[in-house]
Design a protein around this motif. Structure first.
Motif, PDB file in Angstrom:
ATOM      1  N   HIS A  48       3.036   5.440   3.455  1.00  0.00           N
ATOM      2  CA  HIS A  48       2.174   6.138   2.667  1.00  0.00           C
ATOM      3  C   HIS A  48       2.913   6.826   1.576  1.00  0.00           C
ATOM      4  CE1 HIS A  48      -1.217   8.616   1.929  1.00  0.00           C
ATOM      5  NE2 HIS A  48      -0.855   9.623   2.779  1.00  0.00           N
ATOM      6  N   LEU A  49       1.986   6.720   0.408  1.00  0.00           N
ATOM      7  CA  LEU A  49       2.433   7.327  -0.689  1.00  0.00           C
ATOM      8  C   LEU A  49       1.298   8.457  -0.785  1.00  0.00           C
ATOM      9  CD1 LEU A  49       3.407   5.573  -4.364  1.00  0.00           C
ATOM     10  CD2 LEU A  49       2.639   7.940  -3.982  1.00  0.00           C
ATOM     11  N   ALA A  50       1.814   9.799  -0.505  1.00  0.00           N
ATOM     12  CA  ALA A  50       0.910  10.668  -0.515  1.00  0.00           C
ATOM     13  C   ALA A  50       0.614  11.600  -1.672  1.00  0.00           C
ATOM     14  CB  ALA A  50       1.058  11.601   0.737  1.00  0.00           C
ATOM     15  N   ILE A 109      -2.204   2.654  -9.324  1.00  0.00           N
ATOM     16  CA  ILE A 109      -2.095   1.913 -10.769  1.00  0.00           C
ATOM     17  C   ILE A 109      -0.476   2.059 -10.982  1.00  0.00           C
ATOM     18  CG2 ILE A 109      -2.569   2.197 -13.066  1.00  0.00           C
ATOM     19  CD1 ILE A 109      -5.254   3.289 -12.430  1.00  0.00           C
ATOM     20  N   GLY A 110       0.148   3.290 -10.653  1.00  0.00           N
ATOM     21  CA  GLY A 110       1.389   3.247 -11.116  1.00  0.00           C
ATOM     22  C   GLY A 110       2.231   2.436  -9.827  1.00  0.00           C
ATOM     23  N   LEU A 111       1.709   2.445  -8.755  1.00  0.00           N
ATOM     24  CA  LEU A 111       2.413   1.833  -7.954  1.00  0.00           C
ATOM     25  C   LEU A 111       2.559   0.248  -8.110  1.00  0.00           C
ATOM     26  CD1 LEU A 111       3.981   1.331  -5.149  1.00  0.00           C
ATOM     27  CD2 LEU A 111       1.684   1.160  -3.921  1.00  0.00           C
ATOM     28  N   LEU A 112       1.243  -0.494  -8.377  1.00  0.00           N
ATOM     29  CA  LEU A 112       1.062  -1.843  -8.770  1.00  0.00           C
ATOM     30  C   LEU A 112       1.954  -2.197  -9.762  1.00  0.00           C
ATOM     31  CD1 LEU A 112      -2.716  -2.163  -8.570  1.00  0.00           C
ATOM     32  CD2 LEU A 112      -1.219  -3.212  -7.012  1.00  0.00           C
ATOM     33  N   SER A 113       2.307  -1.345 -10.833  1.00  0.00           N
ATOM     34  CA  SER A 113       3.334  -1.696 -12.034  1.00  0.00           C
ATOM     35  C   SER A 113       4.520  -1.672 -11.498  1.00  0.00           C
ATOM     36  CB  SER A 113       3.120  -0.773 -13.040  1.00  0.00           C
ATOM     37  OG  SER A 113       3.945  -1.138 -14.058  1.00  0.00           O
ATOM     38  N   ALA A 173       1.963   8.259 -13.298  1.00  0.00           N
ATOM     39  CA  ALA A 173       3.525   8.186 -13.269  1.00  0.00           C
ATOM     40  C   ALA A 173       4.205   8.626 -12.132  1.00  0.00           C
ATOM     41  CB  ALA A 173       3.711   9.292 -14.264  1.00  0.00           C
ATOM     42  N   SER A 174       3.702   9.251 -11.204  1.00  0.00           N
ATOM     43  CA  SER A 174       4.324   9.558  -9.890  1.00  0.00           C
ATOM     44  C   SER A 174       4.264   8.394  -9.021  1.00  0.00           C
ATOM     45  CB  SER A 174       3.673  10.653  -9.271  1.00  0.00           C
ATOM     46  OG  SER A 174       2.631  10.465  -8.823  1.00  0.00           O
ATOM     47  N   GLY A 175       2.847   7.516  -9.206  1.00  0.00           N
ATOM     48  CA  GLY A 175       2.979   6.394  -8.532  1.00  0.00           C
ATOM     49  C   GLY A 175       4.067   5.368  -8.643  1.00  0.00           C
ATOM     50  N   GLY A 181       3.853  12.395  -4.005  1.00  0.00           N
ATOM     51  CA  GLY A 181       3.558  12.358  -5.465  1.00  0.00           C
ATOM     52  C   GLY A 181       2.630  13.498  -5.764  1.00  0.00           C
ATOM     53  N   ASP A 182       2.178  13.286  -6.974  1.00  0.00           N
ATOM     54  CA  ASP A 182       1.349  14.270  -7.733  1.00  0.00           C
ATOM     55  C   ASP A 182       0.000  14.070  -8.267  1.00  0.00           C
ATOM     56  OD1 ASP A 182       2.127  12.998  -9.937  1.00  0.00           O
ATOM     57  OD2 ASP A 182       3.050  14.539 -10.974  1.00  0.00           O
ATOM     58  N   TRP A 183      -0.403  12.653  -7.685  1.00  0.00           N
ATOM     59  CA  TRP A 183      -1.938  12.246  -7.990  1.00  0.00           C
ATOM     60  C   TRP A 183      -1.630  11.419  -9.096  1.00  0.00           C
ATOM     61  CZ3 TRP A 183      -4.041  12.518  -3.698  1.00  0.00           C
ATOM     62  CH2 TRP A 183      -4.222  13.498  -2.803  1.00  0.00           C
TER      63      TRP A 183
END
Length: 340
Positions: A191-193, A256-260, A230-232, A225-227
């Motif tokens: 979980h990326l919260a 979106i950030g995580l996918l990248s 960039a944090s993802g 993260g911070d929503w």
């Protein structure tokens, strides 16, 4: 022949309307303020005169009669995140449909002192009620403790229910997301919260943890993260993810950030890792791959907030506790069964 509206170039006033309709200005006032004890034929005559003269009643004058300004204060966090802005937008739609105006004020999302100053300013404007969109636990505690002379309604996610609070069911939405991942074969669901102080994030973490427990799956401590995308992206380069894992992400922007980040690590979504977000932002279906996510019904939330305001302001009713608004799981191509 004398023009009924008075001198040319002057806007019509309530006395012009009364003269044209052949009634007293008190009767015109009762019609404008939708008060009873006006005969239908008289009301129709006054309304026709108002339309003919293009008369627009003064808000201040109406307030003197009704002791209401038909204005609602809306306090929003000073951020541009999808959830809070969507709540504010749909509440404005619902207020306008009910013929109320909204005085919107933004304040720092995590500053109770700034919120208190904003409230004082709205009270000086004689708003009929105040609606708060809350994204920080410290502000939620402040707003809960306010003792104002006007109704207060809060849009916030919390396990501590209250008649003042209107919310979308973040907890069950998170459980639905994790259940989907478990049912398609994933046993390691990270979980990326969102932020630790965000009520929405707290409820989503709680739902993630409880659903993992229901399936007797390993609980790896969440990362926060911070929503933002960039944090993802940053956390996506750090989390201990491997082929066969799944990631439940606290919102779509972080997804979106995580996918990248996963793509840069050589991990394919969904071939190696399944990813599921939360919110269903308009762009979610056009990402690569299209994002499986949890949709929130912000339109219904805005309408429910306004319903509470109307009950409190116009009916002087006692507010009752509402069941949180359900979410909806939207399955797209960023998740897939492990055995495919």
């Amino acid at each position: 022949m004398t023009e009924p509206a008075g001198k040319p170039g002057r806007a019509a006033n309530i006395f012009d309307v009364a003269r044209l309709a052949g009634v007293s200005h008190q009767t015109v006032s009762r019609v404008i303020n939708e008060m009873p004890n006006v005969r239908p034929a008289t009301r129709a005559r006054v309304e026709q005169a108002i339309a003919q003269l293009h008369y627009s009643p003064s808000p201040a004058a109406r307030a003197l009669v009704t002791r209401r300004t038909r204005t609602i204060g809306l306090v929003t966090p000073g951020i541009s995140d999808y959830g809070p802005t969507s709540i504010a937008m749909h509440f404005n739609f619902a207020a306008r449909a009910a013929r109320y105006s909204v005085e919107s004020v933004s304040a720092p999302a995590d500053d109770p002192k700034a919120i208190r100053k904003v409230v004082d300013a709205l009270l000086r404007q004689r708003v009929d009620a105040i609606v708060f969109v809350v994204v920080d636990v410290s502000v939620l505690e402040l707003v809960r403790s306010l003792d104002l002379r006007i109704p207060v309604v809060i849009a916030a996610s919390t396990a501590r229910r209250s008649p003042l609070i209107v919310s979308i069911d973040q907890y069950r939405g998170a459980r639905a997301a994790v259940r989907h991942l478990a049912e398609i074969g994933h046993s390691r669901i990270l979980h990326l919260a969102g932020p630790r102080t965000a009520p929405d994030a707290t409820e989503r973490v709680r739902g993630w943890r409880d659903e993992l427990g229901a399936h007797r799956l390993e609980i790896v401590p969440p990362v926060f993260g911070d929503w933002s995308a960039a944090s993802g992206y940053r956390l996506g380069g750090e989390i201990d993810v491997e082929p066969g894992s799944a990631v439940f992400v606290g919102n779509d922007q972080m997804s979106i950030g995580l996918l990248s980040a996963l793509r840069e690590r050589g991990l394919r979504v969904p071939d190696d890792v399944s990813v599921i977000g939360f919110d269903d932002v308009p762009e979610a279906g056009y990402l690569f791959p299209p994002l499986t996510t949890v949709r929130q019904d912000f339109a219904t939330l805005g309408e429910l907030i306004m319903q509470k305001v109307l009950i409190a302001v116009e009916e002087s009713g006692v507010l009752t506790e509402d069941t949180p608004i359900p979410t909806h799981l939207v399955v797209r191509q960023s998740t897939r069964p492990l055995d495919d």
